[in-house]
Design a protein around this motif. Structure first.
Motif, short mmCIF file in Angstrom:
data_model
loop_
_atom_site.label_atom_id
_atom_site.label_comp_id
_atom_site.label_asym_id
_atom_site.label_seq_id
_atom_site.Cartn_x
_atom_site.Cartn_y
_atom_site.Cartn_z
N LEU A 197 0.82 -1.23 0.00
CA LEU A 197 0.00 0.00 0.00
C LEU A 197 0.85 1.27 0.00
CD1 LEU A 197 -2.89 -0.95 2.47
CD2 LEU A 197 -2.80 -1.17 -0.02
N ALA A 198 2.12 1.17 -0.34
CA ALA A 198 3.01 2.34 -0.33
C ALA A 198 2.39 3.49 -1.11
CB ALA A 198 4.36 1.98 -0.92
N GLY A 199 2.40 4.67 -0.50
CA GLY A 199 1.81 5.86 -1.10
C GLY A 199 0.38 6.11 -0.71
N THR A 200 -0.30 5.12 -0.14
CA THR A 200 -1.67 5.30 0.32
C THR A 200 -1.68 6.18 1.56
OG1 THR A 200 -2.27 3.11 -0.51
CG2 THR A 200 -3.76 4.11 1.09
N GLU A 201 -2.67 7.05 1.64
CA GLU A 201 -2.76 7.98 2.76
C GLU A 201 -4.03 7.72 3.56
OE1 GLU A 201 -2.37 12.81 3.64
OE2 GLU A 201 -2.10 12.00 1.62
N LEU A 202 -3.91 7.65 4.87
CA LEU A 202 -5.06 7.47 5.74
C LEU A 202 -5.80 8.80 5.91
CD1 LEU A 202 -3.35 5.37 8.57
CD2 LEU A 202 -4.79 4.49 6.71
N THR A 203 -7.10 8.71 6.16
CA THR A 203 -7.93 9.89 6.39
C THR A 203 -7.83 10.30 7.86
OG1 THR A 203 -9.49 9.29 4.65
CG2 THR A 203 -10.27 10.81 6.33
#
Length: 324
Positions: free
Chosen positions: A129-135
């Motif tokens: 999930l590299a690059g995914t950002e949490l809300t």
């Protein structure tokens, strides 16, 4: 960004099945700091517990999965949603403590994909999930006493118990004593980061004199825009700052219990003689809750509460509010 192994994975255990007690039953000091997730009921997570667990995989009162996260070295309290888009679907993640640090910040890992996440940014830095950002969720840091007054029907995380490396003198987890204060000396010293905490003599340098490295900052983002509000600068501005972050108008209040940010509907707030209260649009407003004496309420903004050095690590030396 420098990532290094510090501890064995899960030597600091996340809380995966949290239970709660009425705030009236909380046995700790009313000045104990808590991270608050709004809802019905609102829920508070004592920092004295988070020191030993750092992550609580929880759900808000509406059932939305959230992660209450805390990095003691960075003074970083951030609440994230635990759902992320994966291959056109939505997936719920559970987080653990990886034992790694990225620029002295907690690196979390998720048990579903084994991706690694920088806690203060909420961004996956390695793995599928590299690059995914949490809300980021709206949350506040306050005291138990203030939380109890504002939320008499609120709930507090019950002491999880167990063992943690944070209770030990080495890397072997020991039984937790929540009355101990493992980071008290660190919070009081000038140095910052792991080396300062462990006293190894190779502390990081801080090349600015307008802010101390462990100045409390409330960080706001809107898209690519990021602006951190140092608590002393907000206090110097009369305890209220009107600003814009990206396309969003915000108001930031300094109150006796900390620092809080809300969306500004266009009001000009002024401090009153009573600390923590402000007047605008014909009403008196509580800067900690965003509630007015005529029944209105401001919308609390998603924010990160952390030390100045951690905000600068993530967003650069110019991403701080400057007093006019």
């Amino acid at each position: 960004m420098h990532v290094r192994n510090v501890l064995p994975r899960d030597a600091i255990p996340s809380v995966d099945e949290p239970t709660y007690e009425p705030v009236a039953d909380y046995s700790g000091d009313p000045d104990d700091e808590v991270v608050v997730v709004d809802g019905d009921p609102a829920r508070a997570y004592p920092v004295r517990y988070l020191h030993y667990h750092e992550i609580v995989n929880a759900a808000d009162a509406a059932g939305t999965p959230v992660a209450v996260t805390w990095c003691p070295l960075c003074g970083s309290a951030v609440v994230y949603e635990r759902t992320v888009p994966v291959d056109g679907d939505t997936r719920t993640l559970t987080f653990g403590v990886s034992g790694k640090l990225a620029d002295d910040d907690l690196v979390m890992y998720d048990r579903e994909t084994d991706s690694e996440w920088k806690q203060s940014r909420g961004v996956a830095i390695d793995g599928p999930l590299a690059g995914t950002e949490l809300t980021v969720r709206p949350a506040a840091m306050t005291t138990v006493g203030c939380f109890r007054e504002a939320n008499p029907d609120g709930e507090v995380l019950a002491a999880p118990g167990g063992e943690s490396e944070a209770a030990s003198e080495d890397d072997t987890p020991e039984p937790i004593d929540y009355d101990a204060a493992p980071y008290e000396r660190y919070f009081d010293m000038d140095g910052f980061g792991l080396a300062a905490h462990r006293g190894t003599g190779d502390e990081r340098d801080w090349d600015r004199d307008d802010l101390a490295p462990k100045t409390v900052v409330l960080g706001l983002t809107d898209g690519d825009a990021a602006l951190g509000f140092p608590l002393p600068r907000v206090e110097a501005a009369g305890s209220v700052v009107h600003a814009s972050v990206g396309d969003r108008d915000v108001v930031v209040f300094a109150t006796p219990d900390g620092i809080h940010a809300f969306e500004n509907p266009g009001f000009a707030f002024e401090r009153t003689a009573e600390p923590g209260t402000f007047v605008a649009d014909g009403a008196r407003w509580d800067g900690a809750t965003g509630e007015s004496d005529d029944g209105r309420g401001l919308d609390r903004l998603p924010s990160r509460r952390l030390f100045a050095f951690a905000w600068q690590d993530d967003h650069g030396a110019d991403a701080f509010y400057e007093n006019e």
